[in-house]
Design a protein around this motif. Sequence first.
Motif, PDB file in Angstrom:
ATOM      1  N   UNK A  16     -36.370 -30.932  68.584  1.00  0.00           N
ATOM      2  CA  UNK A  16     -35.460 -32.033  68.907  1.00  0.00           C
ATOM      3  C   UNK A  16     -36.187 -33.107  69.708  1.00  0.00           C
ATOM      4  N   UNK A  62     -39.394 -33.756  69.697  1.00  0.00           N
ATOM      5  CA  UNK A  62     -40.342 -34.449  68.824  1.00  0.00           C
ATOM      6  C   UNK A  62     -39.610 -35.519  68.011  1.00  0.00           C
ATOM      7  N   UNK A  63     -38.404 -35.169  67.568  1.00  0.00           N
ATOM      8  CA  UNK A  63     -37.638 -36.136  66.777  1.00  0.00           C
ATOM      9  C   UNK A  63     -37.116 -37.270  67.649  1.00  0.00           C
ATOM     10  N   UNK A  64     -36.434 -36.922  68.713  1.00  0.00           N
ATOM     11  CA  UNK A  64     -35.721 -37.946  69.480  1.00  0.00           C
ATOM     12  C   UNK A  64     -36.638 -38.770  70.381  1.00  0.00           C
ATOM     13  N   UNK A 118     -40.547 -38.284  70.383  1.00  0.00           N
ATOM     14  CA  UNK A 118     -41.824 -38.559  69.709  1.00  0.00           C
ATOM     15  C   UNK A 118     -41.689 -39.581  68.588  1.00  0.00           C
ATOM     16  N   UNK A 119     -40.640 -39.422  67.796  1.00  0.00           N
ATOM     17  CA  UNK A 119     -40.491 -40.310  66.647  1.00  0.00           C
ATOM     18  C   UNK A 119     -40.159 -41.739  67.083  1.00  0.00           C
ATOM     19  N   UNK A 120     -39.254 -41.851  68.068  1.00  0.00           N
ATOM     20  CA  UNK A 120     -38.721 -43.178  68.374  1.00  0.00           C
ATOM     21  C   UNK A 120     -39.400 -43.888  69.543  1.00  0.00           C
ATOM     22  N   UNK A 139     -34.919 -45.692  73.630  1.00  0.00           N
ATOM     23  CA  UNK A 139     -35.557 -44.763  72.683  1.00  0.00           C
ATOM     24  C   UNK A 139     -34.521 -44.086  71.814  1.00  0.00           C
ATOM     25  N   UNK A 140     -33.425 -43.712  72.440  1.00  0.00           N
ATOM     26  CA  UNK A 140     -32.362 -43.042  71.678  1.00  0.00           C
ATOM     27  C   UNK A 140     -31.065 -43.798  71.883  1.00  0.00           C
ATOM     28  N   UNK A 192     -33.533 -33.356  77.255  1.00  0.00           N
ATOM     29  CA  UNK A 192     -33.957 -32.308  76.312  1.00  0.00           C
ATOM     30  C   UNK A 192     -34.661 -31.151  77.011  1.00  0.00           C
ATOM     31  N   UNK A 237     -31.838 -47.717  62.279  1.00  0.00           N
ATOM     32  CA  UNK A 237     -33.287 -47.803  62.512  1.00  0.00           C
ATOM     33  C   UNK A 237     -34.086 -47.908  61.220  1.00  0.00           C
ATOM     34  N   UNK A 239     -31.437 -36.007  60.643  1.00  0.00           N
ATOM     35  CA  UNK A 239     -30.594 -35.817  61.827  1.00  0.00           C
ATOM     36  C   UNK A 239     -29.452 -36.827  61.822  1.00  0.00           C
ATOM     37  N   UNK A 283     -28.628 -31.576  63.307  1.00  0.00           N
ATOM     38  CA  UNK A 283     -30.094 -31.689  63.189  1.00  0.00           C
ATOM     39  C   UNK A 283     -30.571 -31.467  61.756  1.00  0.00           C
ATOM     40  N   UNK A 338     -41.479 -30.798  60.171  1.00  0.00           N
ATOM     41  CA  UNK A 338     -40.270 -31.029  60.955  1.00  0.00           C
ATOM     42  C   UNK A 338     -39.006 -30.474  60.327  1.00  0.00           C
ATOM     43  N   UNK A 396     -46.285 -36.921  60.102  1.00  0.00           N
ATOM     44  CA  UNK A 396     -45.328 -36.531  61.131  1.00  0.00           C
ATOM     45  C   UNK A 396     -44.537 -37.730  61.640  1.00  0.00           C
ATOM     46  N   UNK A 397     -45.262 -38.796  61.952  1.00  0.00           N
ATOM     47  CA  UNK A 397     -44.613 -39.985  62.504  1.00  0.00           C
ATOM     48  C   UNK A 397     -44.768 -41.126  61.522  1.00  0.00           C
TER      49      UNK A 397
END
Lengths: 147, 562
Positions: free
Chosen positions: A23, A25-27, A29-31, A63-64, A80, B12, B54, B85, B112, B134-135
Amino acid sequence: MGVGPHVSSRPPHDPALRECIAALKHDLGKYVAWRSVNLPEEAWTGPPGDALVDALCADVLATRRTADGDQAAWDVFASHTRDVPRPWPALELAAVEHAVAVLRACEPALRERDHVRIAELRGGIREAQGTIRAELAALHRRLAKES
Amino acid sequence: MSSILIIDDTDKYWELCTRYMPEHEFLPPARNYREAAETLGRARGVDLVLLDVHFDIPEEELLPYDKSAVVNGSDRERALERLRRGQGLHILDRLRQSHPDLPVIVMTSRDDLPLEADAERLNAEDYTYLLDEDYLDARSLRLQVEGILARRVRPTASEAEEPFFWGSTPRMLTLRRRLGILARGRLPIILLGDTGTGKSLLAREFIHPRSQRSGPFVAVDLSTIPHELMAAYLFGVVKGAYTGATASREGVLARAHGGTLFLDEIGNLSLELQKALLVVLQEGRYSPVGSIEERVADVKLVVATNENLVSMVQAGRFREDLYMRLNPATAFTLPSLRERGDDFEALLAEFVGRVALEAYNRDLLLQYAQQRGLEPPAGGAAMPIAIGKTVPTKPDPRRVHFLVHPSSFKLLREFPWPGNFRQFEMFLSNLMTLTLVELVDQAELVEPDDRSQARPDVIPILPRVVRELLRPMELPRGPVGDDAAAPGDALRMTVDIAPGESLNAVSCDVERQYLERMYEKYSGDLGRMAQALLGDVDGGRKVQLRMNQLGIKLRKLKRRRG
């Protein structure tokens, strides 16, 4: 980075931890670099334009985006990792915590959209964004392998 | 310009894509499965879907809608969070039921994905793609999008005019390209597929014209020729070869010389004649029945069957050496109508256009147009028609618009069509005839101020009529009692296997069938099903979860039982 004292030697095989890191990494790391990673190289070296400031403000301060409002990078990290035991069960989390602290130190300049200060800080911000992404990806991969 | 749908609960991706890929049209994002299904049902020609994983959306919008199996009391919030998720994968499952060929980029890397099992499954699907990295950055996403779109080339105008309807899915366009290449070569071609999928049409209208051969196209349905006459029919016969052979006759091999010979239902060929056909393929020579004189055979051979030739070889009913000579490596399997969900709307339009040109329907259309004050073309030409789920807002007296009610469309799309395109065409012909006859017969009853006649150029296709016409064609599934008991505690039941988009799709279809049958067999008692499947009478929830994942609607099954 001086992260040694904050890290537990306990092997992180906890499924809940793996879920939490996924979670994160997604919320986070990604953004955390969602827009700024697409900026041209000149934006990081030349005069700090609105595109750079807009992208960094969006990525770091919002970020989120949730129904309850925007969360900055440090808010996402804190929420988190609320249930993650201290000392950190993984070295990578300490590195992410440190990088998030670097971003937080830039908050005043970003909130004020201070182009001059942002020009001074942008290298550190970029490095911190990269660290967060790389460390979370590495940790996530490692936990997946170990589980 | 390609049309791309983003399914994401935030803006986004949409912001990123519209900013960095202005050359494409991005439809307004769908925020959940319901909106995605609506958009895909409404919009024509979506080329690609970008699907986030997600979804931070309200519980009532989360799939599965019936959460009793996945959300229990103690860990409710955590279970909901897990659903959020991994919501994109639930949406993907649903999309694949209605759009098996639609390219979908799942906006996550392999690492992921929420579950390892899902990674294996997604990798096995032909038109599902994961992110390479990944990104995500805009450049890498753009490269990936361009790569996928390049594979989805739309048919050219000349392709669209071909009698065989190819549609625009990558699977069909690849099949067309490969068949076009092999049509020009000298090797035989095997066409496989259920009855009514267009094997004979394809051989006559596509392969033969592209074979660059000057001779004729000759088709033989081997299932209609008595076995004792088959040799003479294929190879010809000389006078006096047997009692009744009062004159010498050429066989189809001679008639097709220099052209294409299409042998339909090749599985009906006797083992002896299989040997003779093998000699034709190996040496290009044959002898008519009763003759010692050899003749040269120069034909492009195309064979077709809806049987499993491999099984026939294994059972000793088909010669292995002939099978190998028929070029099995490039056998083409034509998809059934139910496998062409992505093309369904276009297929409907194509076939309605065809049946509208049949003499009786054409006359009825002209009669209707004259009665309602429309403007048929001069010179007795057919009345132009259009069909769709919407009609133009402005009346058009020069065209009749068949308006397909959403329920009618659903009924048509979800019908299994065991007779495939042949059955579909006959059905549509009946539908058009009955709809028009009813309207033409009622012409005198229409009041001038009748609001339903405000648009005489629009003819609704009503679900009632569709349902009435479909009902007699519904094949009942075998009663549960037919399932024989196998030794021990095991059960034995028959399942229908049909080619799918991937092995996983076939497995899921089989699993759906046996779970539904077991549900009936055990009178809806999930505990007994769990006992039979898992040896655990308390495992009902697991069974229910699996059924939900497969898109089986328990409510529907309950109603059916009731």
